[in-house]
Design an enzyme around this catalytic site. Structure first.
Site, PDB file in Angstrom:
ATOM      1  N   ASN A   9      24.312  -9.415  20.417  1.00  0.00           N
ATOM      2  CA  ASN A   9      25.130 -10.084  21.092  1.00  0.00           C
ATOM      3  C   ASN A   9      24.881  -8.594  22.256  1.00  0.00           C
ATOM      4  O   ASN A   9      25.581  -7.151  21.279  1.00  0.00           O
ATOM      5  CB  ASN A   9      26.515  -9.953  20.703  1.00  0.00           C
ATOM      6  CG  ASN A   9      27.974  -9.403  21.843  1.00  0.00           C
ATOM      7  OD1 ASN A   9      27.389  -9.467  22.647  1.00  0.00           O
ATOM      8  ND2 ASN A   9      28.942  -9.128  20.551  1.00  0.00           N
ATOM      9  N   TRP A  10      24.804  -8.501  23.558  1.00  0.00           N
ATOM     10  CA  TRP A  10      24.206  -7.644  24.100  1.00  0.00           C
ATOM     11  C   TRP A  10      25.239  -6.737  24.680  1.00  0.00           C
ATOM     12  O   TRP A  10      25.077  -5.299  25.016  1.00  0.00           O
ATOM     13  CB  TRP A  10      23.309  -7.457  25.406  1.00  0.00           C
ATOM     14  CG  TRP A  10      21.877  -8.127  24.957  1.00  0.00           C
ATOM     15  CD1 TRP A  10      21.608  -8.086  23.456  1.00  0.00           C
ATOM     16  CD2 TRP A  10      20.798  -8.332  25.572  1.00  0.00           C
ATOM     17  NE1 TRP A  10      20.080  -8.958  23.586  1.00  0.00           N
ATOM     18  CE2 TRP A  10      19.501  -8.636  24.590  1.00  0.00           C
ATOM     19  CE3 TRP A  10      20.128  -8.707  26.981  1.00  0.00           C
ATOM     20  CZ2 TRP A  10      18.048  -9.629  24.837  1.00  0.00           C
ATOM     21  CZ3 TRP A  10      19.332  -8.781  27.532  1.00  0.00           C
ATOM     22  CH2 TRP A  10      18.007  -9.114  26.788  1.00  0.00           C
ATOM     23  N   LYS A  11      26.514  -7.244  24.674  1.00  0.00           N
ATOM     24  CA  LYS A  11      27.791  -6.469  25.115  1.00  0.00           C
ATOM     25  C   LYS A  11      27.461  -5.987  27.057  1.00  0.00           C
ATOM     26  O   LYS A  11      26.959  -6.869  27.279  1.00  0.00           O
ATOM     27  CB  LYS A  11      27.649  -5.531  24.281  1.00  0.00           C
ATOM     28  CG  LYS A  11      28.369  -5.985  22.660  1.00  0.00           C
ATOM     29  CD  LYS A  11      29.365  -4.869  21.745  1.00  0.00           C
ATOM     30  CE  LYS A  11      29.728  -6.254  20.458  1.00  0.00           C
ATOM     31  NZ  LYS A  11      29.973  -4.683  19.000  1.00  0.00           N
ATOM     32  N   HIS A  96      35.241 -13.050  19.847  1.00  0.00           N
ATOM     33  CA  HIS A  96      34.434 -12.013  19.511  1.00  0.00           C
ATOM     34  C   HIS A  96      35.801 -10.464  19.587  1.00  0.00           C
ATOM     35  O   HIS A  96      37.184 -10.784  19.990  1.00  0.00           O
ATOM     36  CB  HIS A  96      34.030 -11.696  20.495  1.00  0.00           C
ATOM     37  CG  HIS A  96      33.145  -9.748  20.103  1.00  0.00           C
ATOM     38  ND1 HIS A  96      33.739  -8.644  20.313  1.00  0.00           N
ATOM     39  CD2 HIS A  96      32.055 -10.025  19.121  1.00  0.00           C
ATOM     40  CE1 HIS A  96      32.891  -8.345  19.149  1.00  0.00           C
ATOM     41  NE2 HIS A  96      31.658  -8.597  18.843  1.00  0.00           N
ATOM     42  N   GLU A  98      36.726  -8.148  20.038  1.00  0.00           N
ATOM     43  CA  GLU A  98      36.254  -6.993  21.549  1.00  0.00           C
ATOM     44  C   GLU A  98      37.201  -7.972  22.458  1.00  0.00           C
ATOM     45  O   GLU A  98      38.328  -7.115  23.604  1.00  0.00           O
ATOM     46  CB  GLU A  98      34.907  -5.929  21.601  1.00  0.00           C
ATOM     47  CG  GLU A  98      34.779  -5.203  21.216  1.00  0.00           C
ATOM     48  CD  GLU A  98      33.223  -5.588  20.616  1.00  0.00           C
ATOM     49  OE1 GLU A  98      32.796  -5.382  21.788  1.00  0.00           O
ATOM     50  OE2 GLU A  98      32.716  -4.039  20.038  1.00  0.00           O
ATOM     51  N   GLU A 168      33.245 -11.295  11.132  1.00  0.00           N
ATOM     52  CA  GLU A 168      32.925  -9.581  11.687  1.00  0.00           C
ATOM     53  C   GLU A 168      33.974  -9.075  11.457  1.00  0.00           C
ATOM     54  O   GLU A 168      35.175  -8.510  11.967  1.00  0.00           O
ATOM     55  CB  GLU A 168      32.365  -9.969  13.098  1.00  0.00           C
ATOM     56  CG  GLU A 168      30.972 -11.012  13.654  1.00  0.00           C
ATOM     57  CD  GLU A 168      30.960  -9.391  15.002  1.00  0.00           C
ATOM     58  OE1 GLU A 168      29.549  -9.391  15.023  1.00  0.00           O
ATOM     59  OE2 GLU A 168      31.547  -9.715  16.163  1.00  0.00           O
ATOM     60  N   GLY A 174      30.139  -1.761  15.177  1.00  0.00           N
ATOM     61  CA  GLY A 174      29.949  -0.057  16.021  1.00  0.00           C
ATOM     62  C   GLY A 174      29.417   0.918  15.656  1.00  0.00           C
ATOM     63  O   GLY A 174      30.329   2.377  16.093  1.00  0.00           O
ATOM     64  N   SER A 214      27.524  -3.959  12.180  1.00  0.00           N
ATOM     65  CA  SER A 214      26.729  -2.693  11.528  1.00  0.00           C
ATOM     66  C   SER A 214      25.354  -3.743  11.409  1.00  0.00           C
ATOM     67  O   SER A 214      24.856  -2.357  10.012  1.00  0.00           O
ATOM     68  CB  SER A 214      27.455  -1.801  11.157  1.00  0.00           C
ATOM     69  OG  SER A 214      28.108  -0.984  11.768  1.00  0.00           O
ATOM     70  N   GLY A 235      25.087  -6.238  17.301  1.00  0.00           N
ATOM     71  CA  GLY A 235      25.304  -6.003  18.664  1.00  0.00           C
ATOM     72  C   GLY A 235      23.821  -4.584  18.470  1.00  0.00           C
ATOM     73  O   GLY A 235      22.967  -4.695  19.367  1.00  0.00           O
ATOM     74  N   GLY A 236      24.192  -3.177  18.064  1.00  0.00           N
ATOM     75  CA  GLY A 236      23.366  -1.978  18.670  1.00  0.00           C
ATOM     76  C   GLY A 236      22.083  -2.149  18.105  1.00  0.00           C
ATOM     77  O   GLY A 236      21.074  -1.873  19.331  1.00  0.00           O
TER      78      GLY A 236
HETATM   79  P1  13P Z   1      27.193  -3.696  15.639  1.00  0.00           P
HETATM   80  O1  13P Z   1      26.085  -4.062  15.426  1.00  0.00           O
HETATM   81  O2  13P Z   1      27.111  -3.036  17.072  1.00  0.00           O
HETATM   82  O3  13P Z   1      28.357  -3.041  15.065  1.00  0.00           O
HETATM   83  O4  13P Z   1      27.865  -5.146  16.612  1.00  0.00           O
HETATM   84  C1  13P Z   1      28.502  -6.232  16.013  1.00  0.00           C
HETATM   85  C2  13P Z   1      28.633  -7.215  16.911  1.00  0.00           C
HETATM   86  O5  13P Z   1      30.016  -6.616  17.660  1.00  0.00           O
HETATM   87  C3  13P Z   1      28.071  -7.701  17.169  1.00  0.00           C
HETATM   88  O6  13P Z   1      28.995  -9.647  17.627  1.00  0.00           O
END
Ligand code: 13P
Length: 253
Positions: A9-11, A96, A98, A168, A174, A214, A235-236
């Site tokens: 998920n590149w956000k 998600h 967010e 999640e 994050g 994470s 994510g990251g």
């Molecule tokens: P991180 O891997 O950066 O914690 O993000 C997880 C995420 O929200 C994937 O959708």
């Protein structure tokens, strides 16, 4: 029995050139991970560029959100599930944290988007997860169950069989604070029991449940070796070729 599934998920990260470079770098190596299903979810404005960079690789394209209306309508700024299919998407992330917490999306909103996505043949990745204060208050199971029931309301067993669930925990997203394999597995096992009690044993046995929050190349192996963790939503660590490939390698084992 359940095919491992790792999605990035590149956000709201990367620019066009970086997105294309990352997609091309992953596409060149995707063949090394055999049975692992791989997805990337770039910002919607880069979907077309990333699709081209993925070429004929096995990596599936996904979006990070969609509107709940399938046909065209006067909704300024929105992207419909039909448009995602048109541009070559296979997946769409829905609910998600967010979106739930920053954009106040309710489970009812997620449910409408989910029904629209399924109707047009997208594979929804439906996210659930508790806040830190909810975990501290011992409410994790109840929160996850409420999000599960609300988001999946009205779906048939057949429809649920077509979705992917991502657990999640919000406090792990994050933050660098990953859930322990035991903490994650406990919730994944709860989710699988819910799939069995609300639908049937076949659905419970087949639906993939990803862990997200994470995940790194270093911690992926112990997480993914848990019996009910079938992959990761990353994510990251999905923003660099090497770290994402490290997670794919963990999923392959
Ligand atoms: P991180 O891997 O950066 O914690 O993000 C997880 C995420 O929200 C994937 O959708």
């Amino acid at each position: 029995m359940r095919r491992p599934f790792v999605a990035g998920n590149w956000k709201m990260n990367l620019n066009r050139a970086q997105a294309v470079e990352l997609a091309a770098g992953l596409a060149a190596k995707a063949g090394d991970y055999g049975h692992v299903e791989i997805g990337v979810c770039p910002p919607s404005i880069y979907l077309e560029a990333v699709r081209q960079a993925l070429g004929s690789s096995s990596i599936g394209l996904g979006a990070q959100n969609c509107h709940q209306e399938v046909p065209k309508k006067a909704f300024t700024g929105e992207v419909s599930p039909a448009m995602l299919v048109d541009i070559g998407c296979k997946y769409v992330i829905l609910g998600h944290s967010e979106r739930r917490h920053t954009f106040q999306e309710s489970s009812q909103d997620v449910n409408q988007k989910l029904l629209a996505a399924l109707a047009i043949g997208l594979t929804p990745i439906v996210c659930v997860g508790e806040l830190l204060e909810e975990r501290k208050a011992g409410k994790t199971k109840a929160v996850v169950q409420e999000q599960f029931d609300g988001s999946l309301a009205g779906l048939t067993a057949d429809q649920v069989g077509k979705i992917v669930i991502a657990y999640e925990p919000v406090w792990a997203i994050g933050t660098g604070v990953v859930a322990t394999p035991e903490q994650a597995e406990e919730v994944h096992a709860d989710l699988r029991r819910l799939l069995e009690s609300r639908y049937n044993p076949a659905v419970a046995a087949s639906v993939r449940i990803q862990y997200g929050g994470s995940v790194t190349a270093e911690n992926a192996k112990t997480l993914l070796s848990q019996p009910n963790i079938d992959g990761a939503l990353v994510g990251g660590a999905a923003l660099k070729v090497d770290s994402f490939l490290g997670i794919l390698a963990a999923a392959k084992k």
